[in-house]
Design an enzyme around this catalytic site. Sequence first.
Site, mmCIF file in Angstrom:
data_model
loop_
_atom_site.group_PDB
_atom_site.id
_atom_site.type_symbol
_atom_site.label_atom_id
_atom_site.label_comp_id
_atom_site.label_asym_id
_atom_site.label_seq_id
_atom_site.Cartn_x
_atom_site.Cartn_y
_atom_site.Cartn_z
ATOM 1 N N VAL A 25 0.813 -1.221 0.000
ATOM 2 C CA VAL A 25 0.000 0.000 0.000
ATOM 3 C C VAL A 25 0.853 1.280 0.000
ATOM 4 O O VAL A 25 0.334 2.364 -0.282
ATOM 5 C CB VAL A 25 -0.963 0.001 1.209
ATOM 6 N N TYR A 26 2.162 1.171 0.272
ATOM 7 C CA TYR A 26 3.021 2.366 0.302
ATOM 8 C C TYR A 26 3.317 2.824 -1.119
ATOM 9 O O TYR A 26 3.854 2.054 -1.903
ATOM 10 C CB TYR A 26 4.356 2.085 1.005
ATOM 11 N N SER A 27 2.979 4.038 -1.546
ATOM 12 C CA SER A 27 2.289 5.057 -0.770
ATOM 13 C C SER A 27 1.059 5.522 -1.547
ATOM 14 O O SER A 27 1.074 6.553 -2.211
ATOM 15 C CB SER A 27 3.231 6.227 -0.506
#
Length: 322
Positions: A60-62
């Site tokens: 999920v980054y970023s």
Amino acid sequence: MTENHSDSRPGVTLGTSDLTVFPLSLGGNVFGWTADEAQSFAVLDAFAAGGGNFIDTADVYSAWVPGNTGGESETIIGNWLRSRGNRDDIVVATKVGAHPGSTGLKAHTVKSATEESLRRLGVERIDLLYTHRDDTDTPVEEFIAALDELVKEGKVREIAASNISAERLTEALDFSAREGLARYVAVQPHYNLVSRNTYEGPLAEVVAAHGLSSVPYFALASGFLTGKYRPGGADVDSARAQGAARYLDDPRGPKVLTALDAVAAAHGTEPATVALAWLASRPTVAAPIASARTVEQLPPLLAAATLRLAPEELALLDEASA
């Protein structure tokens, strides 16, 4: 969790695994967010040069950055590994289950998200794969079985859990033991000097009872424990400033800063170094996670790996943060 003295750098073994890691994990959440690829490469190079081998990221980054879709951090780390030719020297940890396009822990989601992480990282196997946050709509039997398949396929070396309750962790460990499947070897909790109740208590007790390790995130409380946020102090130019400054409203916040200042002065070091050393001294903690946006921010983090605090210093910090 045991000390490793087989080489010159400090190392700890993660839980019951065969993964030996530097006692500080470099957080990759800033890569592709507040650090572009060139800055990220410089930080990664300096971390490795300082003996670091443990890098933490997530699919999920970023995704929260305008124009990003998630996976930017993994892509940068993958590009770095490929350009430096050091894959075998680095323990890569990533997380699945929170990417906007792959949310939750259904078996098919865990597997497809892991394949995407492997692709972005450009590796054949992820060393440590976390379930990023618990999905209470999915039975532990389903996602543990999916993780076990990934381990058996050689795509994942060890598994771990972030943001999970003591009850669900126990349930998952019991299922793994009963069925002879891959088991969690570590947890990644929110834990630091100004946030102790997010880990200490039932969760920490389960981790200890089962021989797991913890790898705490928010180890520096969004930068608050670096000491750059002070009552009446100047504004700090940081993407996390608002989150960090709120600790000044907690009576413990200023008390912790005072204790950190005293211990740091005694060692001729930075408050951040002391805060991380305190965390590393806690039962079950193997390697706190801290991130650096620039190379200049890295030395106080690396210094924590070798700083040993005296019992009276630990007691002072314990009291201030209680």
